[in-house]
Scaffold this active site. Structure first.
Site: not given
Ligand code: RB5
Length: 145
Positions: A8, A65, A67, A98, A133
């Site tokens: 994203d 993304c 996180t 694994h 596994h």
């Molecule tokens: C976007 O602001 C953020 O929410 C997205 O990149 C991500 O971290 C979602 O899990």
């Protein structure tokens, strides 16, 4: 082997770096977007990468993304996907050895570009270890049904 990449807006800059490095090493890359830092919704790109992997068009996927959490949650909704959120190299290696993870997710706001690249290298450089596994991955597949 072709690798699907998706991000994203939060992962867009890091995806560019990873795409460039993979390409310069001779990997075939399918960059499924996004293609700018304009705000988009991560499930769209998780879905595109997951489908590219499930269809067999790509052997594995990398999702980025902010996180990595949203991407991993979204990708794991697709039957047959084993997406692992990785913030360290050991986890990336284990995800392949694994869990036979077919996607890794990385957080661009939590993981710097050099560590992110090392995570990608650790994942791509590892092999599924089979043995005990195999049964566990089969059990994961059964949970899909
Ligand atoms: C976007 O602001 C953020 O929410 C997205 O990149 C991500 O971290 C979602 O899990």
């Amino acid at each position: 082997m072709k690798i699907a990449l998706g991000s994203d807006h939060g992962g867009y800059e890091l995806k560019k770096i990873i795409v460039e490095r993979l390409t310069s090493l001779g990997h075939r890359v399918d960059d499924l977007g996004c293609h700018s830092s304009d705000m988009v919704d991560y499930p769209v790109y998780a879905g595109k990468v997951a489908k590219a992997v499930i269809s067999g068009d790509c052997v594995c996927g990398i999702l980025i993304c902010g996180t990595g959490i949203g991407m991993s949650i979204a990708a794991n909704k697709i039957s047959g996907i084993r997406a692992a959120l990785c913030a360290d190299c050991f986890s990336a290696k284990m995800a392949k050895e694994h869990n036979n993870a077919n996607i890794i997710a990385i957080g661009a706001r939590t993981t710097g570009p050099e560590l992110a690249w090392m995570i990608v290298e650790a994942y791509l450089g590892s092999e599924f270890q089979h043995g005990i596994h195999d049964a566990r991955v089969r059990m994961l597949n059964e949970l899909d049904e």
